[in-house]
Enzyme design. Structure first.
Site, PDB file in Angstrom:
ATOM      1  N   LEU A 524       1.158  -5.426   4.091  1.00  0.00           N
ATOM      2  CA  LEU A 524       0.750  -4.182   4.295  1.00  0.00           C
ATOM      3  C   LEU A 524      -0.192  -4.357   5.241  1.00  0.00           C
ATOM      4  O   LEU A 524      -0.746  -3.447   6.073  1.00  0.00           O
ATOM      5  CB  LEU A 524       0.257  -3.469   2.900  1.00  0.00           C
ATOM      6  CG  LEU A 524       1.313  -3.407   1.905  1.00  0.00           C
ATOM      7  CD1 LEU A 524       0.698  -3.093   0.690  1.00  0.00           C
ATOM      8  CD2 LEU A 524       2.322  -2.207   2.468  1.00  0.00           C
ATOM      9  N   GLN A 526      -3.993  -6.975   6.443  1.00  0.00           N
ATOM     10  CA  GLN A 526      -4.817  -8.165   6.629  1.00  0.00           C
ATOM     11  C   GLN A 526      -6.383  -8.001   6.620  1.00  0.00           C
ATOM     12  O   GLN A 526      -6.927  -7.190   7.226  1.00  0.00           O
ATOM     13  CB  GLN A 526      -4.541  -9.014   7.882  1.00  0.00           C
ATOM     14  CG  GLN A 526      -5.214 -10.526   7.796  1.00  0.00           C
ATOM     15  CD  GLN A 526      -4.641 -11.644   7.202  1.00  0.00           C
ATOM     16  OE1 GLN A 526      -3.560 -11.474   6.833  1.00  0.00           O
ATOM     17  NE2 GLN A 526      -5.359 -12.603   6.914  1.00  0.00           N
ATOM     18  N   GLY A 527      -7.193  -8.582   5.313  1.00  0.00           N
ATOM     19  CA  GLY A 527      -8.361  -8.322   5.444  1.00  0.00           C
ATOM     20  C   GLY A 527      -9.319  -9.688   5.465  1.00  0.00           C
ATOM     21  O   GLY A 527      -8.504 -10.670   5.632  1.00  0.00           O
ATOM     22  N   GLY A 530      -7.709 -12.151   3.152  1.00  0.00           N
ATOM     23  CA  GLY A 530      -6.342 -12.785   3.078  1.00  0.00           C
ATOM     24  C   GLY A 530      -5.423 -11.246   3.279  1.00  0.00           C
ATOM     25  O   GLY A 530      -5.941 -10.377   3.571  1.00  0.00           O
ATOM     26  N   PRO A 531      -3.982 -11.878   3.060  1.00  0.00           N
ATOM     27  CA  PRO A 531      -3.112 -10.605   3.294  1.00  0.00           C
ATOM     28  C   PRO A 531      -2.901  -9.711   2.139  1.00  0.00           C
ATOM     29  O   PRO A 531      -3.467 -10.265   1.050  1.00  0.00           O
ATOM     30  CB  PRO A 531      -1.908 -11.508   3.669  1.00  0.00           C
ATOM     31  CG  PRO A 531      -2.006 -12.691   3.141  1.00  0.00           C
ATOM     32  CD  PRO A 531      -3.575 -12.977   3.062  1.00  0.00           C
ATOM     33  N   VAL A 532      -2.339  -8.550   2.214  1.00  0.00           N
ATOM     34  CA  VAL A 532      -1.886  -7.903   1.346  1.00  0.00           C
ATOM     35  C   VAL A 532      -0.482  -7.492   1.409  1.00  0.00           C
ATOM     36  O   VAL A 532      -0.019  -7.127   2.473  1.00  0.00           O
ATOM     37  CB  VAL A 532      -2.710  -6.471   1.206  1.00  0.00           C
ATOM     38  CG1 VAL A 532      -2.166  -5.582  -0.040  1.00  0.00           C
ATOM     39  CG2 VAL A 532      -4.185  -6.563   0.913  1.00  0.00           C
ATOM     40  N   ASP A 643     -19.993  -2.955  -1.670  1.00  0.00           N
ATOM     41  CA  ASP A 643     -19.336  -3.032  -0.607  1.00  0.00           C
ATOM     42  C   ASP A 643     -18.515  -1.879  -0.544  1.00  0.00           C
ATOM     43  O   ASP A 643     -17.492  -1.971   0.157  1.00  0.00           O
ATOM     44  CB  ASP A 643     -18.370  -4.384  -0.608  1.00  0.00           C
ATOM     45  CG  ASP A 643     -18.065  -4.531   0.682  1.00  0.00           C
ATOM     46  OD1 ASP A 643     -18.688  -4.368   1.808  1.00  0.00           O
ATOM     47  OD2 ASP A 643     -16.909  -5.214   0.945  1.00  0.00           O
TER      48      ASP A 643
END
Length: 836
Positions: A524, A526-527, A530-532, A643
């Site tokens: 879905l 990338q943050g 790491g990935p989602v 955050d």
């Protein structure tokens, strides 16, 4: 006709005799000449919070004229405190006398109390202001007398505690004598040591407590006092010798005062607008160590020590027998004579004196102040044989002490560094022994750790061998994972199951199957963590799997923190955690699936702008505000998110907002409302100044982030993206520029602008600016922000200039490739710095 007249007469009699029992008999906020306020009639301030009238304390029938806040249990000022009206005095009356003074009369019209202003003009008026200040004014509105300048035992917002360098004149708060006697008691408060001001509490003529030196932000002797961003205290010099201390809070939902009680304790009391009794009522003094000079000269007090009083290193009790009996009055004396004078006169032998550094201390009383660098401060003290200690603070400058050191306290946090002069032999003493102890302890601890780790690794290897065949296909992709990492993750996994029974623990095989072994087609986004991936469980439920990468800034601590925090929360505007997986070197969080991804994909991505009209954007703003209010006030735990940003707001099928990513969240305990950290984490631009600069965070830090997010939603502009046509101003600077130019509507995203909703948009911009004000005390809390958004609060206070209004390029923005993308799912940025 006769019937009507009789009833009219009866009504007049009823009003005359029974009126004092009803509130409508209270006068307005002013008393004019020839007007009489008879007990039990009252005068109320315009806003209704403060009331002037007669009261009697507990266990006595004596009557006093006073001012109270909402209830007679909250007396803030007493007029005739030393001369009460007794039963024999008759009913008391408040009026303006013939000479223009405000007076209290007894039943025989004798004056029991007066403002006693000389050379007064006629036609004076007395008014009770909304600040709680009772003022006597002439016809030209000049203040002739005020209760703020003649206080009792309470310090109110905007009231000034003053002291004059030239005349020595001081405004003094004085305690009650007892709970039932408001006459002047033994304890009083003044502002002292005016070069570096300190607040003193006196027991008669003897000091009882002191605040430590003011450094321009805080009183350094109150270890838990936070910086100026979180407190409303100010000290000002009028240039004519008068130094004034005062405080103010702009939070419309809260009222705070400080009260000196009859035992010498200074209490802070906080009320919310809808409360009669204070929500917070705690003493500024927290232990015996707050008693002035408890440990005598050269004695240090530590409330966390088994024996709270100890002599400073290089000193010993002046009377050992008394000291052992916990009579510390006579303090300590130096063990070894200093060499300074002897060496200067050529009579001494050996090495010169040095300084022992004491960290996190309340520095002694009677400091001499000078403007000097740290090095110059040290050298000056070293060369001056009468100087026994020095301390340096960038905010204060150089402080030095001669003679005996008194009222020293050791803190576990805060305070200042104190350097005490010792003979060289005392500085060197016991060092070899200390080294041996340190080395021995280190070896023992290291051996135990190695033995424990060896046992744990052995047990985990056995467990891994039993389950290896089940996950053989998937683990082949991870054959290079180290045993130590697997062991650590498994321990965390077990811990999460023990602590969090609400959260389902998914095994790795099930998650891998749901995501088709984390196939790229299911990715879905990338943050920074790491990935989602999108996944489908066997029961058909869609999920989003947040998989932490090895290079992620979010480590074990943040992962466990997120699981712990979010598992205990339940709100329509918070993303729902379905479960977690900690296995085989993997750390994964499993959330409900959000088909519309994150908010930044809409407000910053031009093709999606059209999907969010103003009404939908406002619904998102309001939803986020209610979610944050739940975190701060309504949930079982008080949570500070730390955050909050557009990429951490997920949108469901109907574009309803869900706050996500609690990896950096902090749980506050009990009455705790703020904290300090040396590890500043979060995303630049959304960080409040007190957090980014000093590591201080509270719910007002989240309010700042919410204000930034609100302005982003209204404008469609990123906080981190200045444009050339704005003279390199960031979003906050550009918004402020438009606001002071009275053209704030230009900030609105042109794709959603509509004259029919311009008023609502401007109100949101106004609220956003209130939330991003530089000082935390001037920002509203989330409950106030929600009330502002729903228009429950009609008149908004004017905003002050926001923090960070001048754009500065931030390396974390420019160097992070992910931040340059059109959007990121649930992204996290982690930065470490040392707060001062």
């Amino acid at each position: 006709m006769g019937f009507c007249c009789r009833h009219t007469i009866l009504f007049a009699i009823f009003i005359t005799f029974y009126c004092p029992r009803f509130d409508f008999c209270s006068a307005k906020d002013s008393i004019i000449s020839s007007q009489y306020i008879k007990d039990p009639e009252t005068v109320s301030s315009n806003g209704g919070s403060f009331i002037l009238g007669f009261f009697n304390p507990e266990k006595t029938t004596n009557r006093y004229m006073g001012i109270w806040y909402k209830s007679q249990s909250n007396i803030i000022w007493v007029a005739n405190r030393n001369q009460p009206l007794t039963d024999s005095s008759g009913i008391g009356t408040i009026t303006i006398s013939e000479d223009g003074n405000l007076v209290v009369l007894n039943g025989q019209n004798h004056i029991f109390w007066s403002t006693n202003v000389s050379k007064i003009t006629l036609n004076t008026t007395c008014q009770l202001l909304d600040t709680g200040n009772l003022v006597l004014k002439d016809s030209a509105e000049n203040i002739l007398w005020q209760s703020f300048a003649n206080p009792s035992d309470s310090l109110l917002p905007q009231m000034k505690l003053t002291s004059n360098k030239r005349t020595g004149e001081k405004l003094r708060l004085t305690s009650w004598k007892s709970l039932s006697d408001p006459s002047m008691g033994n304890f009083s408060i003044t502002l002292e040591r005016l070069d570096i001001p300190e607040v003193f509490i006196w027991n008669g003529a003897r000091p009882y407590w002191r605040s430590g030196p003011w450094n321009g932000r805080i009183f350094t002797g109150i270890y838990y006092m936070n910086a100026i961003y979180l407190n409303g205290f100010r000290i000002i010099d009028d240039g004519e010798g008068t130094i004034s201390l005062y405080f103010s809070f702009s939070d419309l939902t809260q009222f705070t005062i400080f009260v000196l009680d009859f035992q010498g304790l200074l209490y802070e009391k906080d009320w919310l607008n809808d409360m009669i009794q204070p929500l917070v009522n705690y003493s500024i003094q927290t232990s015996e160590c707050d008693i002035y000079g408890l440990c005598g000269t050269f004695g240090s007090c530590n409330p966390n020590s088994s024996l709270i009083c100890n002599c400073l290193r290089g000193f010993e009790p002046s009377n050992r027998e008394e000291w052992d009996m916990k009579n510390w009055t006579n303090g300590c004396v130096r063990k070894t004579t200093l060499q300074c004078d002897k060496l200067k006169n050529g009579r001494g032998q050996g090495k010169e004196d040095g300084f022992l550094k004491l960290e996190m201390f309340k520095v002694p009383d009677f400091a001499e102040w000078s403007i000097a660098s740290k090095e110059a401060c040290r050298n000056h003290c070293l060369e001056n044989c009468t100087c026994v200690a020095y301390s340096y603070s960038p905010e204060i400058g150089c402080m030095s002490w001669k003679g005996n050191l008194i009222d020293i306290q050791q803190f576990s946090t805060g305070g200042l560094d104190l350097y005490v002069r010792l003979a060289y032999s005392d500085l060197e003493k016991d060092r070899p022994t200390r080294k041996i102890i340190i080395i021995t302890v280190t070896v023992i601890i290291g051996t135990l750790i190695i033995a424990f780790c060896t046992y744990v690794v052995w047990k985990r290897i056995l467990k891994r061998s039993e389950t290896k065949s089940k996950n053989k296909q998937f683990f082949r992709l991870k054959k290079n994972k180290e045993y130590s990492e697997e062991t650590e993750d498994t321990i965390v996994g077990e811990l999460s199951q023990v602590r969090l029974p609400e959260v389902l623990a998914y095994d790795l095989e099930k998650v891998a199957t749901a995501t088709n072994n984390f196939d790229l087609t299911n990715k879905l986004g990338q943050g920074g963590f790491g990935p989602v991936y999108k996944g489908i469980l066997q029961d058909g439920q869609n999920i989003a799997v947040k998989r932490l990468s090895r290079a992620s800034g979010q480590g074990l601590e943040e992962f466990m923190n997120e699981v712990i925090v979010i598992s205990k929360l339940q709100h329509r505007n918070l993303v729902k955690l379905i479960g977690c997986c900690v296995e085989g070197g993997e750390k994964m969080l499993i959330y409900e699936y959000m088909p519309n991804k994150s908010l930044d994909a809409f407000i910053f991505d031009p093709p999606n702008h059209i999907l969010l009209d103003w009404r939908k954007r406002f619904d998102i703003i309001e939803g986020v505000a209610r979610g944050m209010l739940y975190l701060h006030r309504d949930s079982r735990l008080k949570i500070i998110h730390r955050d909050l940003k557009a990429s951490n707001i997920l949108l469901d099928d109907n574009l309803n907002p869900k706050i996500s990513d609690f990896g950096l969240a902090r749980i506050f305990k009990g009455s705790e409302d703020q904290a300090n950290t040396r590890r500043v984490v979060g995303t630049y631009g959304y960080m409040s100044p007190e957090y980014a600069i000093e590591g201080l965070f509270s719910e007002k830090s989240d309010v700042f982030s919410f204000g930034v997010l609100l302005l982003e939603i209204v404008s469609g502009r990123r906080i981190s993206s200045p444009s050339n046509n704005e003279d390199s101003l960031g979003l906050l600077g550009f918004t402020w520029k438009l606001w002071i130019e009275k053209s704030a509507a230009k900030l609105t995203d042109p794709r959603i602008y509509d004259t029919n909703v311009e008023k609502d948009i401007l109100r949101c911009i106004h609220i956003g600016l209130l939330c991003v004000q530089e000082l935390a005390r001037e920002r509203p809390n989330m409950s106030t922000a929600v009330s502002m958004l729903s228009s429950e609060i009609v008149n908004l206070p004017p905003p002050k200039q926001p923090a960070f209004t001048q754009w500065q390029s931030l390396s974390c923005s420019s160097s992070n490739e992910e931040s340059q993308k059109l959007f990121s799912n649930n992204g996290v940025s982690i930065t470490e710095m040392h707060g001062r």
